[in-house]
Design an enzyme around this catalytic site. Structure first.
Site, PDB file in Angstrom:
ATOM      1  N   GLU A   1      -1.649  -5.631   8.569  1.00 24.34           N
ATOM      2  CA  GLU A   1      -0.857  -5.007   9.624  1.00 24.34           C
ATOM      3  C   GLU A   1      -1.541  -5.183  10.971  1.00 24.34           C
ATOM      4  O   GLU A   1      -2.744  -4.936  11.101  1.00 24.34           O
ATOM      5  CB  GLU A   1      -0.698  -3.500   9.343  1.00 24.34           C
ATOM      6  CG  GLU A   1       0.097  -3.198   8.089  1.00 24.34           C
ATOM      7  CD  GLU A   1       0.321  -1.704   7.866  1.00 24.34           C
ATOM      8  OE1 GLU A   1      -0.058  -0.884   8.747  1.00 24.34           O
ATOM      9  OE2 GLU A   1       0.870  -1.350   6.807  1.00 24.34           O
TER      10      GLU A   1
ATOM     11  N   ASP B   1      -1.001  -6.108  -0.180  1.00 19.66           N
ATOM     12  CA  ASP B   1      -1.458  -5.483   1.065  1.00 19.66           C
ATOM     13  C   ASP B   1      -2.968  -5.300   1.047  1.00 19.66           C
ATOM     14  O   ASP B   1      -3.522  -4.755   0.079  1.00 19.66           O
ATOM     15  CB  ASP B   1      -0.827  -4.086   1.205  1.00 19.66           C
ATOM     16  CG  ASP B   1       0.383  -4.081   2.088  1.00 19.66           C
ATOM     17  OD1 ASP B   1       0.484  -4.937   2.996  1.00 19.66           O
ATOM     18  OD2 ASP B   1       1.260  -3.205   1.888  1.00 19.66           O
TER      19      ASP B   1
ATOM     20  N   GLU C   1       8.980  -4.286  10.680  1.00 21.35           N
ATOM     21  CA  GLU C   1       9.405  -2.985  10.153  1.00 21.35           C
ATOM     22  C   GLU C   1       9.942  -2.087  11.261  1.00 21.35           C
ATOM     23  O   GLU C   1       9.273  -1.862  12.279  1.00 21.35           O
ATOM     24  CB  GLU C   1       8.230  -2.297   9.425  1.00 21.35           C
ATOM     25  CG  GLU C   1       8.630  -0.942   8.854  1.00 21.35           C
ATOM     26  CD  GLU C   1       7.666  -0.379   7.807  1.00 21.35           C
ATOM     27  OE1 GLU C   1       6.720  -1.094   7.404  1.00 21.35           O
ATOM     28  OE2 GLU C   1       7.863   0.783   7.414  1.00 21.35           O
TER      29      GLU C   1
ATOM     30  N   ASP D   1       0.844  -1.199   0.000  1.00 22.10           N
ATOM     31  CA  ASP D   1       0.000   0.000   0.000  1.00 22.10           C
ATOM     32  C   ASP D   1       0.882   1.252   0.000  1.00 22.10           C
ATOM     33  O   ASP D   1       0.374   2.376  -0.037  1.00 22.10           O
ATOM     34  CB  ASP D   1      -1.016  -0.017   1.153  1.00 22.10           C
ATOM     35  CG  ASP D   1      -0.364  -0.134   2.510  1.00 22.10           C
ATOM     36  OD1 ASP D   1       0.873  -0.189   2.592  1.00 22.10           O
ATOM     37  OD2 ASP D   1      -1.119  -0.183   3.511  1.00 22.10           O
ATOM     38  N   SER D   2       2.219   1.044  -0.016  1.00 24.58           N
ATOM     39  CA  SER D   2       3.145   2.163  -0.244  1.00 24.58           C
ATOM     40  C   SER D   2       2.935   2.730  -1.649  1.00 24.58           C
ATOM     41  O   SER D   2       3.456   3.801  -1.971  1.00 24.58           O
ATOM     42  CB  SER D   2       4.599   1.718  -0.067  1.00 24.58           C
ATOM     43  OG  SER D   2       4.858   0.526  -0.787  1.00 24.58           O
TER      44      SER D   2
ATOM     45  N   LYS E   1      -1.305  -9.465   2.793  1.00 26.53           N
ATOM     46  CA  LYS E   1      -0.599  -9.026   3.998  1.00 26.53           C
ATOM     47  C   LYS E   1      -1.507  -8.096   4.794  1.00 26.53           C
ATOM     48  O   LYS E   1      -2.218  -7.278   4.207  1.00 26.53           O
ATOM     49  CB  LYS E   1       0.709  -8.315   3.630  1.00 26.53           C
ATOM     50  CG  LYS E   1       1.445  -7.750   4.840  1.00 26.53           C
ATOM     51  CD  LYS E   1       2.878  -7.370   4.520  1.00 26.53           C
ATOM     52  CE  LYS E   1       3.095  -6.020   3.932  1.00 26.53           C
ATOM     53  NZ  LYS E   1       2.571  -4.880   4.710  1.00 26.53           N
TER      54      LYS E   1
HETATM   55  O1  KIV Z   1       3.557  -1.137   1.711  1.00 32.28           O
HETATM   56  C1  KIV Z   1       4.743  -1.484   1.785  1.00 32.28           C
HETATM   57  O2  KIV Z   1       5.571  -1.194   0.915  1.00 32.28           O
HETATM   58  C2  KIV Z   1       5.150  -2.276   2.929  1.00 32.28           C
HETATM   59  C3  KIV Z   1       6.611  -2.549   3.092  1.00 32.28           C
HETATM   60  C4  KIV Z   1       7.321  -1.355   3.560  1.00 32.28           C
HETATM   61  C5  KIV Z   1       6.863  -3.720   3.970  1.00 32.28           C
HETATM   62  O3  KIV Z   1       4.344  -2.667   3.719  1.00 32.28           O
END
Ligand code: KIV
Length: 272
Positions: free
Chosen positions: A123, A91, A190, A52-53, A121
């Site tokens: 969080e 994510d 992280e 989600d980055s 994934k």
């Molecule tokens: O969204 C992302 O890029 C991440 C990584 C930094 C692990 O969750």
């Protein structure tokens, strides 16, 4: 008889587990589009995270919170089309799983059906346990994410190293063990102290993938745009830049602009 499928052995969650057992380090990077995913996969990466980055590096938002499930599915399906070997993890974005476990499962099913990705994934720790269990019960592999969890940035208030104090470190260890017991196939750690990441990695059978968590995790992940030097505004200590793509691109584009203005491009050989 040799087929394309036989030539390229796909990385699965089991491959990552076996790599941990053999003491082989796991390489992981983010990707958000077809062309980049194709390059990352061809370079031999083990796993790709459609993070989600994307909210930051693709859309220019300050945090990961604004990106939507539809947008994540768009990025994920583009990545999947570019990949023939790596495991593709997606994510679950903020707001797509925190409500309740039914919502978490619904969002996961949309990602899996509409993108063709291999895992999701999430969080968090015990507060999302029910959702993690519900997703896993549908047969979809889940990767955890502990430590600095960017979807909670407004709770933390800052992007500094997490779990430096004993109480938070103990909670993180408990959460990691809980995620493993639920059946998660790996956990991202992280921005936590290297000593704590080592302890967590040694106490789990499943692989840990670190970002800003030192050298003793079972694998490493970086955001593609940061490690390639496309995004020059983000300079944390943990980041190693492997290229200066910003420079390469501005040079190339600058040369193109110059050639067009000078009527040097296109020349006769480049014309019909
Ligand atoms: O969204 C992302 O890029 C991440 C990584 C930094 C692990 O969750």
């Amino acid at each position: 008889m040799s087929s394309y499928a036989e030539e390229i052995k796909r990385v699965t969650t089991h491959t990552l587990q076996e790599m941990k057992m053999r003491g082989e380090k796991i390489s992981m990077l983010t990707a958000y589009d077809f062309s980049m995913a194709k390059i990352v996969d061809a370079a031999g990466i083990d796993a790709i995270l459609v993070g989600d980055s994307a909210s930051n590096v693709m859309a220019g938002y300050e945090t990961t919170l604004p990106i939507t499930l539809d947008q994540m599915i768009y990025h994920a399906s583009s990545v999947v089309r570019g990949v023939s070997r790596a495991l593709v993890v997606v994510d679950l974005p903020f707001g797509a799983y925190q409500g309740n476990s039914s919502e978490a499962l619904r969002s996961t099913i949309r990602i899996m059906k509409e993108s063709g990705a291999h895992a999701v994934k999430v969080e968090g720790g015990k507060e999302i346990r029910e959702s993690v269990e519900r997703i896993l019960s549908s047969g979809v592999p889940v990767m955890g994410h502990l430590g600095l969890t960017p979807q909670s940035i407004y709770k933390f208030g800052t992007y500094v190293v997490r779990a430096k104090e004993e109480e938070e470190a103990a909670r993180l260890i408990e959460d990691a063990k809980m995620l493993e017991a639920c059946g998660c196939f790996a956990i991202v750690l992280e921005k936590i102290p290297a000593k704590l990441a080592k302890k967590v990695s040694e106490s789990l059978k499943i692989p840990t993938i670190g970002i800003g968590a030192g050298a003793e995790t079972d694998g490493q992940i970086l955001v593609l745009h940061d490690m390639l030097g496309i995004n020059k505004d983000f300079n944390p200590r943990f980041l190693r830049r492997y290229a200066d793509v910003y420079e390469v691109m501005t040079q190339a584009i600058g040369n193109y602009v110059k050639d067009v203005r000078a009527r040097d491009f296109p020349n006769q050989n480049e014309s019909y």
